[in-house]
Design a protein around this motif. Structure first.
Motif, PDB file in Angstrom:
ATOM      1  N   ASP A 315       0.634  -1.280   0.003  1.00 58.19           N
ATOM      2  CA  ASP A 315       0.052  -0.072   0.179  1.00 58.19           C
ATOM      3  C   ASP A 315       0.978   1.190   0.095  1.00 58.19           C
ATOM      4  O   ASP A 315       2.130   1.338   0.022  1.00 58.19           O
ATOM      5  N   ALA A 316       0.195   2.436   0.006  1.00 63.80           N
ATOM      6  CA  ALA A 316       0.849   3.672  -0.220  1.00 63.80           C
ATOM      7  C   ALA A 316       1.803   4.012   1.101  1.00 63.80           C
ATOM      8  O   ALA A 316       2.784   4.521   0.737  1.00 63.80           O
ATOM      9  N   ARG A 317       1.472   3.652   2.089  1.00 62.48           N
ATOM     10  CA  ARG A 317       2.318   3.914   3.186  1.00 62.48           C
ATOM     11  C   ARG A 317       3.575   3.269   3.258  1.00 62.48           C
ATOM     12  O   ARG A 317       4.599   3.672   3.495  1.00 62.48           O
ATOM     13  N   ILE A 318       3.408   1.759   3.138  1.00 58.50           N
ATOM     14  CA  ILE A 318       4.863   1.074   2.848  1.00 58.50           C
ATOM     15  C   ILE A 318       5.728   1.446   1.962  1.00 58.50           C
ATOM     16  O   ILE A 318       6.703   1.634   1.955  1.00 58.50           O
ATOM     17  N   GLN A 319       4.858   1.839   0.684  1.00 61.21           N
ATOM     18  CA  GLN A 319       5.766   2.156  -0.449  1.00 61.21           C
ATOM     19  C   GLN A 319       6.492   3.559  -0.102  1.00 61.21           C
ATOM     20  O   GLN A 319       7.623   3.753  -0.613  1.00 61.21           O
ATOM     21  N   ALA A 320       5.975   4.503   0.557  1.00 59.38           N
ATOM     22  CA  ALA A 320       6.333   5.721   1.159  1.00 59.38           C
ATOM     23  C   ALA A 320       7.667   5.631   1.970  1.00 59.38           C
ATOM     24  O   ALA A 320       8.553   6.268   1.695  1.00 59.38           O
ATOM     25  N   VAL A 321       7.535   4.608   2.645  1.00 56.94           N
ATOM     26  CA  VAL A 321       8.841   4.206   3.435  1.00 56.94           C
ATOM     27  C   VAL A 321       9.935   3.813   2.699  1.00 56.94           C
ATOM     28  O   VAL A 321      11.050   4.106   2.858  1.00 56.94           O
TER      29      VAL A 321
END
Length: 592
Positions: A315-321
């Motif tokens: 998801d976007a949160r993990i991809q952001a990290v």
């Protein structure tokens, strides 16, 4: 009751990956020369489907075969190879044969340049003739399938291929070693070609080529293409189109008879460049339906996850990290010059890997044996933050060794002579008792290990298939097997970084996951790890890493979690992670 149509005409048999004629080959000249047109072809197929007696069915079958035969002959004359050959022959006739009709006395003497031009033209004609002959007679095309005219429903009135509305399939999963004979053809015909690619890769490209614009494609295939090196060309190709959905079943036993790591890939043939929903499932339908499982696991994958190096279904949160970590560091491969080394493959461990008692006996028989007997480590012997200890030894008879200088070693290996003999080139005997073909001698290690002397140096070791998060450190000059990788001549700080939660988070989300949540730790994944510039000379990180290493060396069972936690904190600070981001990092499971 209404009789069902004769659907057998829709069931085609052949090697669908191979065809003489491209989808965009021009049928118009063949149609002009034929007494048939597309309407008559379609009508014959429709009449066959609804024929209510065998005689009419056979008549329509003969007519369809005649039409297809005419089209094949016509299109054969219009292929580029045939046109080029005819052009070259005509050029040759005008330049050399026509003038001889009038030069009866042979007075004209050609110059050297003219002779050279003639020779090159003759070579061109011979080469093109071979290409044309191959198209006609090559055994490769014996079972070729001609999509170009097998389905008149997807041809317009001019014979142009318009494509199917839907392509659905479960292509064969065949490793690249099993179809070597068609690789040259696949390389020439398919954009997604890679020398190590599984056969299903080309079926994906073919299926998409067969679609009309806005057509729908759905295959169930192994998920390896998303992260493997051989899947790079396929990933680039798919990014040009609109992926609609991916359902990754991981190591779930979807097919009871085989371990396949399947995923369902749904693509629409329109320009891509946007995100899509994806789900990685951890259970098969049971108490919950498949729709419920997908809905619970589904995330919206962002385009940033779809790099050439590998696709990450998060998801976007993990991809952001992941993006933040990559932005703050440089790939480890830049520090290492792209060099990670794998261990030794003997070809017959039974002969080369020995215990301490055998080592002592061989040295007692001949003290020089000690020169080629090395402490040896297998992949299963790796433990996190430990200095590995070996109770096995390797007879390291590398390429070029004079075996007669080591008589005790020779006598030992003679006992395994049949199993050590390399298969002679061209020998196709499936029951060959020895090792694979190669330019090594029977007493030598199978693979050439040109960097063997690096094994004597301090090195970080890790497993090719990792069941847990474990990077070890060797200073004893251990030789390792081919299930281990080694990173040589690096500072202690790197060991602490590699054993940190940040690295496990990256590996968990970017490597290929195998059965039992094991990770495939091939070099591209390790070389791509983002290393903050301050890590390599962070003295605090180095001292804490050494402290854990020393404690584990004294007592492998000792609890060093508090110190390891401090190492994690140091790494988090370097990358500037927030508490929320740290929680996501530490949520990576399977660390072991």
């Amino acid at each position: 009751l209404e009789t069902l149509p004769n659907i057998d005409i829709n069931l085609k048999c052949g090697n669908s990956l191979i065809h003489r004629f491209a989808l965009d080959a021009d049928l118009a000249p063949a149609l002009r020369k034929s007494k048939w047109n597309m309407d008559s072809y379609r009508l014959a197929v429709e009449q066959y489907r609804h024929a209510d007696d065998k005689a009419l069915k056979r008549e329509m079958e003969r007519l369809i075969d005649t039409i297809k035969g005419d089209l094949q002959v016509g299109i054969s004359q219009e292929t580029k190879a045939v046109r080029d050959l005819n052009k070259a022959k005509n050029e040759y006739y005008l330049a050399y044969e026509k003038e001889q009709l009038f030069d009866t006395e042979g007075k004209t003497r050609p110059t050297r340049r003219q002779n050279e031009r003639r020779r090159k033209l003759e070579e061109k004609i011979n080469k093109l003739s071979q290409v044309v002959d191959d198209l006609k007679n090559n055994v490769l095309f014996t079972n070729a399938f001609e999509w170009r005219f097998e389905f008149p429903e997807v041809l317009d009135d001019a014979g142009r291929f318009t494509g199917f509305d839907v392509v659905i399939g479960n292509p064969p999963y065949i490793r690249q070693e099993a179809f070597k004979e068609i690789k040259p053809y696949l390389k020439e015909q398919y954009r997604t070609f890679a020398g190590t690619a599984d056969l299903f890769t080309y079926f994906i490209e073919l299926g998409l080529l067969l679609l009309r614009p806005q057509g729908q494609f759905t295959f169930i295939v192994p998920n390896k293409w998303m992260r493997s090196g051989y899947g790079k060309a396929l990933r680039i190709y798919l990014q040009e189109l609109a992926v609609q959905h991916i359902i990754d079943f991981g190591d779930l036993p979807v097919f009871e008879e085989a371990i396949t790591y399947p995923c369902v890939l749904h693509v629409e043939k329109v320009p891509g460049g946007h995100g899509f929903p994806a789900a990685t499932l951890t259970e098969l339908p049971g108490e919950r339906s498949l729709d419920e499982l997908i809905a619970a696991a589904e995330v919206q994958v962002q385009p940033a996850s779809l790099s050439e190096g590998g696709w990450v279904l998060v998801d976007a949160r993990i991809q952001a990290v992941i993006d933040k970590l990559r932005g703050a560091g440089r790939p480890l491969g830049e520090y290492l010059g792209g060099k990670i080394f794998y261990g030794i493959k003997t070809g017959l461990n039974e002969a080369f890997v020995i215990d301490a008692a055998t080592r002592d006996r061989l040295i007692a028989e001949d003290p020089r044996s000690a020169e080629v007997i090395k402490p040896f480590l297998a992949g299963k012997d790796i433990r996190r933050y430990e200095r590995p200890v070996s109770n096995k030894y390797l007879i390291f008879t590398r390429r070029g060794i004079d075996i007669d200088e080591y008589p005790a070693i020779r006598r030992h290996l003679e006992g395994f002579r049949e199993g050590l003999e390399p298969r002679p080139a061209g020998n196709m005997d499936k029951n060959w008792p020895g090792r694979k073909s190669g330019n090594y001698r029977w007493f030598e290690i199978q693979d050439s290990i040109d960097y063997w002397n690096l094994m004597d140096r301090p090195k970080i070791l890790y497993q090719e298939i990792a069941m847990s998060h474990a990077f070890a450190y060797d200073e004893a000059g251990l030789y390792v097997n081919n299930k281990l990788f080694m990173i040589v001549d690096v500072p202690m700080e790197l060991l602490g970084y590699l054993n940190s939660s940040v690295v496990w988070f990256m590996l968990w989300h970017t490597t290929t996951r195998l059965r039992g949540d094991a990770l495939a730790m091939q070099s591209p994944y390790i070389l791509g790890l983002p290393v903050h510039p301050a890590i390599m000379d962070d003295q605090t990180l180095g001292s804490k890493t050494l402290e854990v290493l020393e404690l584990k060396s004294a007592d492998p069972a000792i609890d060093t979690s508090l110190i390891e936690r401090k190492i994690d904190t140091l790494v988090y600070r370097l990358y500037g992670l927030t508490e929320e981001e740290i929680a996501l990092v530490e949520g990576a499971v399977g660390r072991g």
